[in-house]
Design a protein around this motif. Sequence first.
Motif, PDB file in Angstrom:
ATOM      1  N   GLY A 159       2.271   3.464   4.497  1.00 34.53           N
ATOM      2  CA  GLY A 159       2.407   2.028   4.310  1.00 34.53           C
ATOM      3  C   GLY A 159       2.137   1.622   2.874  1.00 34.53           C
ATOM      4  N   VAL A 160       2.561   0.435   2.540  1.00 38.86           N
ATOM      5  CA  VAL A 160       2.422  -0.076   1.174  1.00 38.86           C
ATOM      6  C   VAL A 160       0.950  -0.209   0.792  1.00 38.86           C
ATOM      7  N   ALA A 161       0.147  -0.727   1.693  1.00 37.53           N
ATOM      8  CA  ALA A 161      -1.256  -1.009   1.368  1.00 37.53           C
ATOM      9  C   ALA A 161      -2.046   0.248   1.003  1.00 37.53           C
ATOM     10  N   ARG A 162      -1.662   1.403   1.553  1.00 34.83           N
ATOM     11  CA  ARG A 162      -2.410   2.635   1.282  1.00 34.83           C
ATOM     12  C   ARG A 162      -1.695   3.556   0.288  1.00 34.83           C
ATOM     13  N   THR A 163      -0.627   3.062  -0.309  1.00 33.69           N
ATOM     14  CA  THR A 163       0.095   3.835  -1.313  1.00 33.69           C
ATOM     15  C   THR A 163      -0.648   3.754  -2.640  1.00 33.69           C
ATOM     16  N   THR A 164      -0.807   4.900  -3.292  1.00 34.78           N
ATOM     17  CA  THR A 164      -1.506   4.950  -4.579  1.00 34.78           C
ATOM     18  C   THR A 164      -0.685   5.730  -5.599  1.00 34.78           C
ATOM     19  N   HIS A 165      -1.005   5.483  -6.875  1.00 34.78           N
ATOM     20  CA  HIS A 165      -0.376   6.264  -7.946  1.00 34.78           C
ATOM     21  C   HIS A 165      -0.635   7.753  -7.730  1.00 34.78           C
ATOM     22  N   ARG A 166      -1.856   8.090  -7.364  1.00 34.58           N
ATOM     23  CA  ARG A 166      -2.252   9.492  -7.186  1.00 34.58           C
ATOM     24  C   ARG A 166      -1.402  10.166  -6.093  1.00 34.58           C
ATOM     25  N   ALA A 167      -1.228   9.492  -4.971  1.00 38.21           N
ATOM     26  CA  ALA A 167      -0.437  10.068  -3.879  1.00 38.21           C
ATOM     27  C   ALA A 167       1.025  10.244  -4.295  1.00 38.21           C
ATOM     28  N   ILE A 168       1.542   9.287  -5.018  1.00 34.28           N
ATOM     29  CA  ILE A 168       2.936   9.371  -5.477  1.00 34.28           C
ATOM     30  C   ILE A 168       3.108  10.516  -6.468  1.00 34.28           C
ATOM     31  N   ALA A 169       2.203  10.623  -7.436  1.00 38.46           N
ATOM     32  CA  ALA A 169       2.284  11.696  -8.433  1.00 38.46           C
ATOM     33  C   ALA A 169       2.193  13.060  -7.755  1.00 38.46           C
ATOM     34  N   ALA A 170       1.270  13.197  -6.815  1.00 42.02           N
ATOM     35  CA  ALA A 170       1.126  14.475  -6.110  1.00 42.02           C
ATOM     36  C   ALA A 170       2.402  14.815  -5.353  1.00 42.02           C
ATOM     37  N   ARG A 171       2.976  13.844  -4.667  1.00 45.48           N
ATOM     38  CA  ARG A 171       4.198  14.082  -3.897  1.00 45.48           C
ATOM     39  C   ARG A 171       5.364  14.434  -4.823  1.00 45.48           C
TER      40      ARG A 171
ATOM     41  N   LEU B 164       1.931  -0.222  -9.901  1.00 42.60           N
ATOM     42  CA  LEU B 164       2.315   0.212  -8.565  1.00 42.60           C
ATOM     43  C   LEU B 164       3.420  -0.688  -8.014  1.00 42.60           C
ATOM     44  N   ASN B 165       3.332  -1.982  -8.318  1.00 41.50           N
ATOM     45  CA  ASN B 165       4.386  -2.903  -7.875  1.00 41.50           C
ATOM     46  C   ASN B 165       5.733  -2.533  -8.477  1.00 41.50           C
ATOM     47  N   ASP B 166       5.737  -2.024  -9.720  1.00 46.22           N
ATOM     48  CA  ASP B 166       6.991  -1.592 -10.337  1.00 46.22           C
ATOM     49  C   ASP B 166       7.589  -0.407  -9.571  1.00 46.22           C
ATOM     50  N   LEU B 167       6.728   0.522  -9.163  1.00 41.23           N
ATOM     51  CA  LEU B 167       7.190   1.653  -8.357  1.00 41.23           C
ATOM     52  C   LEU B 167       7.755   1.176  -7.020  1.00 41.23           C
ATOM     53  N   ILE B 168       7.038   0.282  -6.378  1.00 38.82           N
ATOM     54  CA  ILE B 168       7.480  -0.232  -5.085  1.00 38.82           C
ATOM     55  C   ILE B 168       8.775  -1.021  -5.246  1.00 38.82           C
ATOM     56  N   ALA B 169       8.883  -1.800  -6.327  1.00 43.37           N
ATOM     57  CA  ALA B 169      10.121  -2.544  -6.581  1.00 43.37           C
ATOM     58  C   ALA B 169      11.291  -1.581  -6.781  1.00 43.37           C
ATOM     59  N   GLY B 170      11.050  -0.491  -7.502  1.00 47.71           N
ATOM     60  CA  GLY B 170      12.102   0.506  -7.697  1.00 47.71           C
ATOM     61  C   GLY B 170      12.537   1.124  -6.381  1.00 47.71           C
ATOM     62  N   ALA B 171      11.566   1.426  -5.528  1.00 41.44           N
ATOM     63  CA  ALA B 171      11.884   1.984  -4.207  1.00 41.44           C
ATOM     64  C   ALA B 171      12.625   0.951  -3.360  1.00 41.44           C
ATOM     65  N   LEU B 172      12.222  -0.305  -3.462  1.00 42.32           N
ATOM     66  CA  LEU B 172      12.888  -1.374  -2.720  1.00 42.32           C
ATOM     67  C   LEU B 172      14.324  -1.550  -3.204  1.00 42.32           C
TER      68      LEU B 172
END
Length: 191
Positions: free
Chosen positions: A26-38, A53-61
Motif C-alpha cells: 500500500g501507499v502508506a507503507r511504501t518507503t524509499h528504502r523498500a523501492i531501492a531494494a526492490r 516519495l510523492n514524485d515516485l508515486i506520481a510516476g507510477a500513477l
Amino acid sequence: MTSSRDPEGRRRALLAATVEVVAEVGVARTTHRAIAARAGVPLGATTYYFPTLNDLIAGALEQAGDAWDADLERWESQLRAAQAEIGEGDHAAKKLSDVLTQLILGYLADQPRARLECELYLAAGHTPELRPLATRWLMGLREVTGRLTDKNTGYALATLVDGVFLQATVTGEAPPAEPLRAAIERLWVTS
C-alpha cells in the motif's frame, strides 16, 4: 542491479519497483528504502531520480494511467463492435452488458494490478498534485460509456464499474458474473 550508466533504465526500474511495492504494502507503507531494494539500486538513487516519495508515486500513477488509457481504448473498441453487431434495443443492452461484464472481470483477474491502481488513486485523495493523474481513468471511463449511450447512463455505468473495482480490491475477489451483468443491463435498458 541496474547500471548507473543507464539512467533511463534506473528510472524505469524505480517506477517498476514502486508499482510492485505499492501493490504489496500500500501507499502508506511504501518507503524509499523498500523501492531501492526492490529496484536493486542504491538508496540515494531514489531521490536522485525522484526527489520525493510523492514524485515516485506520481510516476507510477502516470504509468498506470497509460495502461488504463490503452485498456479504455480496447474496451471502447470491443463495446462498439458489439453495438454495431446488434443495433439497438433490449437485446443490444444485453449484449453490451455481457461484453462490459467480461471486460470488468478480465481486468479484475489481475488482482495485484487492480489493488495497485486503487491504492494509487486513493493516494490522490490525500495528495492534490496527484489528482489530475488520478482523474484520467474516471473521466475516460465516463467518456467511453457516455459515447455508447447517453451522458447520464454513461455516468451511472462508470460509477458502477468504479464501485465494483473498489469492492473487488477490498474483498480480493471479483463479483459473480451474473449479478454484475444484470446490474449493468438494468442501467443500459433504462437509458
